[in-house]
Design an enzyme around this catalytic site. Structure first.
Site, PDB file in Angstrom:
ATOM      1  N   HIS A  65       0.821  -1.217   0.000  1.00  0.00           N
ATOM      2  CA  HIS A  65       0.000   0.000   0.000  1.00  0.00           C
ATOM      3  C   HIS A  65       0.850   1.260   0.000  1.00  0.00           C
ATOM      4  CE1 HIS A  65      -4.315  -1.288   0.567  1.00  0.00           C
ATOM      5  NE2 HIS A  65      -3.642  -2.425   0.451  1.00  0.00           N
ATOM      6  N   ASP A  66       2.008   1.204   0.645  1.00  0.00           N
ATOM      7  CA  ASP A  66       2.847   2.399   0.609  1.00  0.00           C
ATOM      8  C   ASP A  66       3.482   2.572  -0.777  1.00  0.00           C
ATOM      9  OD1 ASP A  66       3.908   4.708   1.725  1.00  0.00           O
ATOM     10  OD2 ASP A  66       5.839   3.749   2.070  1.00  0.00           O
ATOM     11  N   GLY A  71       5.192   5.877  -4.681  1.00  0.00           N
ATOM     12  CA  GLY A  71       6.450   5.220  -4.335  1.00  0.00           C
ATOM     13  C   GLY A  71       6.549   4.965  -2.843  1.00  0.00           C
ATOM     14  N   ASP A  73       7.344   5.984   0.227  1.00  0.00           N
ATOM     15  CA  ASP A  73       7.670   7.272   0.861  1.00  0.00           C
ATOM     16  C   ASP A  73       6.966   7.446   2.206  1.00  0.00           C
ATOM     17  OD1 ASP A  73       5.065   7.500   0.052  1.00  0.00           O
ATOM     18  OD2 ASP A  73       5.258   9.571  -0.650  1.00  0.00           O
ATOM     19  N   SER A  75       3.950   7.542   2.789  1.00  0.00           N
ATOM     20  CA  SER A  75       2.739   8.385   2.700  1.00  0.00           C
ATOM     21  C   SER A  75       1.520   7.674   3.284  1.00  0.00           C
ATOM     22  CB  SER A  75       2.473   8.805   1.250  1.00  0.00           C
ATOM     23  OG  SER A  75       2.455   7.666   0.415  1.00  0.00           O
ATOM     24  N   HIS A 194      -1.454 -13.289   0.194  1.00  0.00           N
ATOM     25  CA  HIS A 194      -2.733 -13.616   0.821  1.00  0.00           C
ATOM     26  C   HIS A 194      -2.731 -15.015   1.442  1.00  0.00           C
ATOM     27  CE1 HIS A 194      -4.845 -10.331  -1.772  1.00  0.00           C
ATOM     28  NE2 HIS A 194      -4.142  -9.837  -0.777  1.00  0.00           N
ATOM     29  N   ASP A 245     -10.479 -21.986  12.406  1.00  0.00           N
ATOM     30  CA  ASP A 245     -10.565 -22.802  13.616  1.00  0.00           C
ATOM     31  C   ASP A 245     -11.119 -24.185  13.274  1.00  0.00           C
ATOM     32  OD1 ASP A 245     -13.663 -22.769  14.585  1.00  0.00           O
ATOM     33  OD2 ASP A 245     -13.108 -20.948  13.516  1.00  0.00           O
ATOM     34  N   THR A 248     -15.020 -24.974  12.982  1.00  0.00           N
ATOM     35  CA  THR A 248     -15.715 -24.456  11.797  1.00  0.00           C
ATOM     36  C   THR A 248     -15.346 -25.282  10.564  1.00  0.00           C
ATOM     37  OG1 THR A 248     -15.562 -22.272  12.772  1.00  0.00           O
ATOM     38  CG2 THR A 248     -16.180 -22.352  10.465  1.00  0.00           C
TER      39      THR A 248
HETATM   40  C1  HEM Z   1      -3.387  -8.161  -6.419  1.00  0.00           C
HETATM   41  C2  HEM Z   1      -4.072  -7.185  -5.916  1.00  0.00           C
HETATM   42  C3  HEM Z   1      -4.480  -7.144  -4.482  1.00  0.00           C
HETATM   43  C4  HEM Z   1      -5.725  -6.916  -4.021  1.00  0.00           C
HETATM   44  C5  HEM Z   1      -6.949  -6.649  -4.853  1.00  0.00           C
HETATM   45  C6  HEM Z   1      -5.664  -7.008  -2.586  1.00  0.00           C
HETATM   46  C7  HEM Z   1      -6.732  -6.829  -1.745  1.00  0.00           C
HETATM   47  C8  HEM Z   1      -6.721  -7.074  -0.391  1.00  0.00           C
HETATM   48  C9  HEM Z   1      -7.851  -6.943   0.478  1.00  0.00           C
HETATM   49  C10 HEM Z   1      -9.228  -6.487   0.053  1.00  0.00           C
HETATM   50  C11 HEM Z   1      -7.452  -7.310   1.721  1.00  0.00           C
HETATM   51  C12 HEM Z   1      -8.332  -7.371   2.985  1.00  0.00           C
HETATM   52  C13 HEM Z   1      -8.626  -5.981   3.506  1.00  0.00           C
HETATM   53  C14 HEM Z   1      -9.671  -6.056   4.598  1.00  0.00           C
HETATM   54  O1  HEM Z   1     -10.829  -6.252   4.242  1.00  0.00           O
HETATM   55  O2  HEM Z   1      -9.322  -5.933   5.780  1.00  0.00           O
HETATM   56  C15 HEM Z   1      -6.081  -7.687   1.639  1.00  0.00           C
HETATM   57  C16 HEM Z   1      -5.352  -8.173   2.703  1.00  0.00           C
HETATM   58  C17 HEM Z   1      -4.016  -8.424   2.628  1.00  0.00           C
HETATM   59  N1  HEM Z   1      -3.206  -8.189   1.543  1.00  0.00           N
HETATM   60 FE1  HEM Z   1      -3.787  -7.778  -0.322  1.00  0.00          FE
HETATM   61  N2  HEM Z   1      -4.394  -7.282  -2.203  1.00  0.00           N
HETATM   62  C18 HEM Z   1      -3.616  -7.356  -3.333  1.00  0.00           C
HETATM   63  C19 HEM Z   1      -2.274  -7.570  -3.379  1.00  0.00           C
HETATM   64  C20 HEM Z   1      -1.474  -7.669  -2.266  1.00  0.00           C
HETATM   65  C21 HEM Z   1      -0.035  -7.598  -2.266  1.00  0.00           C
HETATM   66  C22 HEM Z   1       0.805  -7.328  -3.503  1.00  0.00           C
HETATM   67  C23 HEM Z   1       0.374  -7.789  -0.986  1.00  0.00           C
HETATM   68  C24 HEM Z   1       1.764  -7.786  -0.405  1.00  0.00           C
HETATM   69  C25 HEM Z   1       2.837  -8.018  -1.094  1.00  0.00           C
HETATM   70  C26 HEM Z   1      -0.808  -8.007  -0.192  1.00  0.00           C
HETATM   71  C27 HEM Z   1      -0.804  -8.354   1.135  1.00  0.00           C
HETATM   72  C28 HEM Z   1      -1.933  -8.514   1.893  1.00  0.00           C
HETATM   73  C29 HEM Z   1      -1.907  -9.030   3.241  1.00  0.00           C
HETATM   74  C30 HEM Z   1      -0.686  -9.564   3.996  1.00  0.00           C
HETATM   75  C31 HEM Z   1      -3.216  -8.957   3.704  1.00  0.00           C
HETATM   76  C32 HEM Z   1      -3.701  -9.337   5.115  1.00  0.00           C
HETATM   77  C33 HEM Z   1      -3.487  -8.119   5.993  1.00  0.00           C
HETATM   78  C34 HEM Z   1      -3.820  -8.311   7.465  1.00  0.00           C
HETATM   79  O3  HEM Z   1      -4.220  -9.383   7.869  1.00  0.00           O
HETATM   80  O4  HEM Z   1      -3.667  -7.325   8.211  1.00  0.00           O
HETATM   81  N3  HEM Z   1      -1.907  -7.886  -0.990  1.00  0.00           N
HETATM   82  N4  HEM Z   1      -5.637  -7.511   0.351  1.00  0.00           N
END
Ligand code: HEM
Length: 341
Positions: A65-66, A71, A73, A75, A194, A245, A248
């Site tokens: 996200h950053d 870039g 930064d 932000s 993910h 869990d 479930t």
């Molecule tokens: C390909 C496009 C991507 C989409 C559309 C996407 C979307 C999302 C969404 C919707 C969530 C859950 C947010 C929520 O409802 O709380 C999520 C969680 C997460 N995403 Fe992505 N994501 C993408 C790519 C990435 C990338 C590139 C990374 C890291 C390199 C990443 C790492 C994560 C992680 C680790 C979580 C879990 C965060 C947590 O448990 O706090 N995602 N993502």
């Protein structure tokens, strides 16, 4: 004496500024500026992950996200303020972002040791790298070049425009990554993040009624059950069924019970789950809808070591996304606010 110190400080500051303006990132950048920076970051990250593994997932998400927005930064770390009521973190696409407190704690620790030296942008990258390494049991590892500045601009609209949404089609996902110079393969590699963490039910609402060719019905039932337990709120559900869990999973997907793991790891299980149509976001499932992306999903499902290696390389590439040309930066005193209005 005072004057000399002031002159030296400003010379160092000018040198820092010039180096950073040149956009040069260097492994070991802080070695001669503030000893032990990376060790300090790592010790905080270890502590945070021991406390809660979800903290590790939060840090891994923050690098994405950053860096995708203006870039790398820092932000994404800026709070709303009188002059900027809508920073990146309030964008709908930022739902569920966490880990800010951990980074602020690390920053405060480093400020005590070396005031005004280490940028929040670099701390975020070090922390995300360490989190990936710890969550993958050391299999994802790489050296991080540093020397980033903290940006002065943070806009929710920009975050919304730059980051992909979970409802995106494969075309939109590929285009979104291509705009940042990332290949189709890198889209698939990075989506493997993910394998850890969780997401809110609102982030995969349409999946709760998606047809069986898109999501395994027993898993869809499990998600519906989990999401109905929020009492009208928007609960979070683990991204990887492996981390669910036992009760479930035993109720909805008894055949999956053997795949449950006591400790969630950052690994290639995401790809196997994806082929089994046991993933949460539409954007995850979309990777199966196109020949090239589906090919890479198979490749990574079959080769754990390859994914570890490619994921590290893609995170490193992500960490090098530069600020827009001509942007100004600084070393923030606190990660959540810029130094001067
Ligand atoms: C390909 C496009 C991507 C989409 C559309 C996407 C979307 C999302 C969404 C919707 C969530 C859950 C947010 C929520 O409802 O709380 C999520 C969680 C997460 N995403 Fe992505 N994501 C993408 C790519 C990435 C990338 C590139 C990374 C890291 C390199 C990443 C790492 C994560 C992680 C680790 C979580 C879990 C965060 C947590 O448990 O706090 N995602 N993502």
């Amino acid at each position: 004496m005072r004057l000399t110190v002031a002159v030296i400080c400003s010379l160092v500051a000018v040198q820092l500024w010039v180096t950073l303006l040149a956009g040069e990132l260097k492994v070991g950048y802080y070695d001669d500026k503030c000893s032990g920076v990376e060790d300090v970051v790592k010790s905080h990250v270890i502590k945070a992950i021991i406390l809660n593994r979800g903290n590790g997932a939060a840090l891994v998400r923050l690098i994405f996200h950053d860096c995708f927005v203006r870039g790398c930064d820092g932000s994404v770390l800026l709070d709303a303020s009188g002059v900027n009521p809508r920073p990146e973190k309030v964008a709908p696409v930022s739902i569920g972002l966490e880990g800010f407190d951990i980074l602020e704690e690390i920053k405060a620790d480093l400020e005590r040791r070396c005031p005004g030296v280490v940028s929040c942008a670099d701390i975020l990258i070090f922390a995300a790298r360490d989190a990936s390494s710890i969550l993958s049991n050391g299999r994802v590892r790489f050296d991080v070049p540093a020397g980033r500045l903290d940006g002065l601009v943070s806009s929710a609209d920009e975050a919304q425009a730059e980051l992909p949404e979970p409802t995106f089609t494969i075309r939109q996902l590929i285009d979104s990554f291509a705009r940042k110079n990332f290949t189709v393969e890198e889209l698939v590699v990075l989506s493997g993040a993910h394998s850890v963490g969780d997401g809110h039910c609102s982030s995969f609402a349409a999946r709760l009624a998606a047809p069986p060719d898109q999501i395994t019905p027993s898993y869809r039932n499990l998600l519906n059950y989990k999401c109905s337990r929020g009492g009208g709120a928007d609960p979070a559900v683990v991204n990887n069924a492996r981390d669910e869990d036992l009760a479930t999973v035993a109720r909805f997907m008894p055949a999956f019970v053997g795949k449950l793991r006591p400790v969630s790891a950052l690994d290639n299980t995401y790809y196997r789950n994806n082929l089994d149509k046991v993933v949460n976001f539409n954007s995850d499932w979309q990777l199966l809808t196109q020949d090239e992306t589906r090919g890479h999903v198979h490749e990574y499902a079959d080769n754990a070591a390859l994914w570890d290696h490619d994921f590290a390389a893609s995170l490193l590439k992500l960490s090098k996304l530069p600020m827009p040309a001509g942007s100004k930066g600084e070393i923030r005193n606190k990660c959540s606010s810029i130094n001067h209005r």
